[in-house]
Design an enzyme around this catalytic site. Structure first.
Site, PDB file in Angstrom:
ATOM      1  N   SER A 140       0.763  -1.591  -0.071  1.00  0.00           N
ATOM      2  CA  SER A 140       0.133   0.145  -0.068  1.00  0.00           C
ATOM      3  C   SER A 140       0.873   1.059  -0.120  1.00  0.00           C
ATOM      4  O   SER A 140       2.135   1.004   0.098  1.00  0.00           O
ATOM      5  CB  SER A 140      -0.757  -0.083   1.442  1.00  0.00           C
ATOM      6  OG  SER A 140      -1.813   1.438   0.891  1.00  0.00           O
ATOM      7  N   TYR A 153      -1.111  -0.788  10.667  1.00  0.00           N
ATOM      8  CA  TYR A 153      -1.107  -0.661   9.381  1.00  0.00           C
ATOM      9  C   TYR A 153      -0.172  -0.423   8.445  1.00  0.00           C
ATOM     10  O   TYR A 153       0.285  -1.053   7.389  1.00  0.00           O
ATOM     11  CB  TYR A 153      -2.752  -0.406   8.327  1.00  0.00           C
ATOM     12  CG  TYR A 153      -2.543  -0.360   7.509  1.00  0.00           C
ATOM     13  CD1 TYR A 153      -3.501  -1.624   6.675  1.00  0.00           C
ATOM     14  CD2 TYR A 153      -2.500   0.676   6.159  1.00  0.00           C
ATOM     15  CE1 TYR A 153      -3.930  -1.991   5.608  1.00  0.00           C
ATOM     16  CE2 TYR A 153      -3.148  -0.076   4.528  1.00  0.00           C
ATOM     17  CZ  TYR A 153      -3.579  -1.336   4.177  1.00  0.00           C
ATOM     18  OH  TYR A 153      -3.873  -1.078   3.053  1.00  0.00           O
TER      19      TYR A 153
HETATM   20  P1  NAP Z   1     -11.263  -6.611   1.247  1.00  0.00           P
HETATM   21  O1  NAP Z   1     -12.658  -6.051  -0.160  1.00  0.00           O
HETATM   22  O2  NAP Z   1     -11.762  -5.942   2.656  1.00  0.00           O
HETATM   23  O3  NAP Z   1     -11.186  -7.974   0.855  1.00  0.00           O
HETATM   24  C1  NAP Z   1     -10.111  -8.413   1.716  1.00  0.00           C
HETATM   25  C2  NAP Z   1     -10.438 -10.156   1.671  1.00  0.00           C
HETATM   26  O4  NAP Z   1      -8.827 -10.479   2.484  1.00  0.00           O
HETATM   27  C3  NAP Z   1     -11.141 -10.486   1.225  1.00  0.00           C
HETATM   28  O5  NAP Z   1     -10.734 -11.395   0.294  1.00  0.00           O
HETATM   29  C4  NAP Z   1     -10.757 -11.500   3.001  1.00  0.00           C
HETATM   30  O6  NAP Z   1     -11.998 -12.557   2.715  1.00  0.00           O
HETATM   31  C5  NAP Z   1      -9.733 -11.697   3.059  1.00  0.00           C
HETATM   32  N1  NAP Z   1      -9.291 -11.860   4.427  1.00  0.00           N
HETATM   33  C6  NAP Z   1      -9.109 -11.132   5.586  1.00  0.00           C
HETATM   34  N2  NAP Z   1      -9.022 -11.554   6.763  1.00  0.00           N
HETATM   35  C7  NAP Z   1      -8.597 -12.501   6.006  1.00  0.00           C
HETATM   36  C8  NAP Z   1      -8.195 -13.412   7.180  1.00  0.00           C
HETATM   37  N3  NAP Z   1      -8.075 -13.625   8.276  1.00  0.00           N
HETATM   38  N4  NAP Z   1      -7.375 -14.923   6.663  1.00  0.00           N
HETATM   39  C9  NAP Z   1      -7.822 -14.844   4.937  1.00  0.00           C
HETATM   40  N5  NAP Z   1      -8.593 -13.823   3.950  1.00  0.00           N
HETATM   41  C10 NAP Z   1      -8.927 -12.962   4.616  1.00  0.00           C
HETATM   42  O7  NAP Z   1     -10.171  -5.815   0.297  1.00  0.00           O
HETATM   43  P2  NAP Z   1      -9.344  -5.169  -0.534  1.00  0.00           P
HETATM   44  O8  NAP Z   1      -9.175  -3.623  -0.575  1.00  0.00           O
HETATM   45  O9  NAP Z   1      -9.561  -5.870  -1.517  1.00  0.00           O
HETATM   46  O10 NAP Z   1      -7.401  -5.083   0.146  1.00  0.00           O
HETATM   47  C11 NAP Z   1      -7.102  -6.125  -0.807  1.00  0.00           C
HETATM   48  C12 NAP Z   1      -5.621  -5.973  -0.604  1.00  0.00           C
HETATM   49  O11 NAP Z   1      -5.263  -4.459  -1.079  1.00  0.00           O
HETATM   50  C13 NAP Z   1      -5.283  -5.972   1.406  1.00  0.00           C
HETATM   51  O12 NAP Z   1      -4.225  -6.480   1.327  1.00  0.00           O
HETATM   52  C14 NAP Z   1      -5.425  -4.794   1.646  1.00  0.00           C
HETATM   53  O13 NAP Z   1      -4.265  -3.658   2.257  1.00  0.00           O
HETATM   54  C15 NAP Z   1      -4.805  -3.778   0.220  1.00  0.00           C
HETATM   55  N6  NAP Z   1      -5.291  -2.316  -0.404  1.00  0.00           N
HETATM   56  C16 NAP Z   1      -6.332  -1.946  -0.393  1.00  0.00           C
HETATM   57  C17 NAP Z   1      -6.737  -0.726  -0.450  1.00  0.00           C
HETATM   58  C18 NAP Z   1      -7.859  -0.011  -1.316  1.00  0.00           C
HETATM   59  O14 NAP Z   1      -8.054   0.935  -0.586  1.00  0.00           O
HETATM   60  N7  NAP Z   1      -8.937  -1.316  -1.051  1.00  0.00           N
HETATM   61  C19 NAP Z   1      -5.292   0.064  -0.282  1.00  0.00           C
HETATM   62  C20 NAP Z   1      -3.691  -0.436  -0.319  1.00  0.00           C
HETATM   63  C21 NAP Z   1      -3.862  -1.123  -0.340  1.00  0.00           C
HETATM   64  P3  NAP Z   1     -12.671 -13.074   3.988  1.00  0.00           P
HETATM   65  O15 NAP Z   1     -13.166 -11.751   4.914  1.00  0.00           O
HETATM   66  O16 NAP Z   1     -13.931 -14.076   2.521  1.00  0.00           O
HETATM   67  O17 NAP Z   1     -11.196 -14.073   4.719  1.00  0.00           O
END
Ligand code: NAP
Length: 262
Positions: A140, A153
């Site tokens: 990120s 984070y």
């Molecule tokens: P999201 O929509 O909340 O999705 C997160 C995913 O991770 C879900 O599929 C969730 O599935 C899974 N997950 C969460 N806890 C878990 C656990 N304990 N074990 C296994 N799987 C788990 O978030 P996202 O934005 O797509 O995030 C994906 C990545 O992008 C993350 O690493 C996040 O830090 C990064 N990121 C996001 C943003 C943003 O603004 N969205 C910005 C920078 C970086 P379940 O709940 O089904 O387990």
């Protein structure tokens, strides 16, 4: 069965991971989808099988649970069809360093750093032996910006960047491509889960745009891909400034400003 390497996607049940799964399926890769929500994974798997014809397997796992994590590690170690690991699963947490409990931050660190490291560690020796394959780690821009205020984070995401850069140096010469993807604010449920309204945040990227851009970086074999950054030269200048310090670290004496009179 596809002739292309199978992609194991963590956090594939929604958000960025689900869109990556869609894009890799459309590129003709079989998939192993990992997350905790089996129903969402199954629904995505069914759609992708129907729309693309690739093989899609679902594995329910909580990557903060020791035995679940060990199960995914074993799969990455043993299944020679898996040639790409997408370390995407991650979370953020509400509050500030002073209000977050140590239990919550420990779990966050476990998911965002320990699981990422262990899964990369499980697949790396096999990929190195094959002389090919890829590991994509989702970091990120928060990992570059303590000013944003998500201290723990951000620290986990700084870890992911460093890990990726180090792995790229170690594994790259052995034929394994390692990419760190650094999204900025992207429209997914991560915001609501960490107590924010995504509509209050300016400059939010749609998740499809983010993933398609990250895949351009993947195809270019970039080590670090920052999809929203307009001026790639800024990242290069930043990285070059860091490298320029390296010779300065090898000194027998402390810098003049730290010398005491005695
Ligand atoms: P999201 O929509 O909340 O999705 C997160 C995913 O991770 C879900 O599929 C969730 O599935 C899974 N997950 C969460 N806890 C878990 C656990 N304990 N074990 C296994 N799987 C788990 O978030 P996202 O934005 O797509 O995030 C994906 C990545 O992008 C993350 O690493 C996040 O830090 C990064 N990121 C996001 C943003 C943003 O603004 N969205 C910005 C920078 C970086 P379940 O709940 O089904 O387990």
């Amino acid at each position: 069965m596809s002739s292309k390497p199978t992609v194991l996607v963590t956090g594939a049940s929604m958000g960025i991971g689900a869109v990556y799964a869609d894009r890799f399926a459309k590129r003709g890769h079989d998939l192993v989808l990992v997350a905790r929500d089996r129903d969402r994974l199954e629904a995505l798997a069914q759609r992708l099988r129907r729309e693309t014809g690739v093989g899609v397997e679902v594995v329910r796992a909580d990557l903060t649970d020791e035995s679940d994590l060990a199960q995914i590690e074993a799969r990455l170690r043993d299944d020679a069809r898996i040639g790409i690991l997408l370390n995407n699963a991650g979370a953020s947490i509400p509050g500030t360093f002073l209000t977050q409990s140590t239990d919550t931050t420990a779990k966050l660190i476990g998911l965002n750093t320990v699981a990422v490291t262990r899964l990369a560690g499980a697949i790396a020796p096999r990929l190195v032996k094959a002389g090919q394959g890829a590991i994509i780690n989702i970091g990120s821009v928060v990992g570059l910006a303590p000013e944003i205020g998500s201290t723990v984070y951000g620290a986990t995401k700084a870890f992911v960047l460093f890990l990726s850069q180090g792995l790229s140096l170690e594994l790259g010469p052995k034929g394994v491509y390692v990419q760190a993807v650094l999204p900025a604010a992207t429209r997914t449920d991560i915001w609501a889960k960490s107590g924010h309204n995504v509509n209050d945040i300016p400059g939010v990227m749609e998740v499809e745009e983010l993933v398609d851009a990250a895949l351009v970086g993947f195809d270019l074999r970039e080590t670090v891909t920052i999809p929203p950054l307009p001026d790639a030269g800024q990242w290069n200048d930043f990285d070059n400034a860091r490298r320029a310090m390296l010779p300065g670290f090898r000194q027998e004496r402390a810098a003049a400003r730290y010398q005491t009179a005695a």
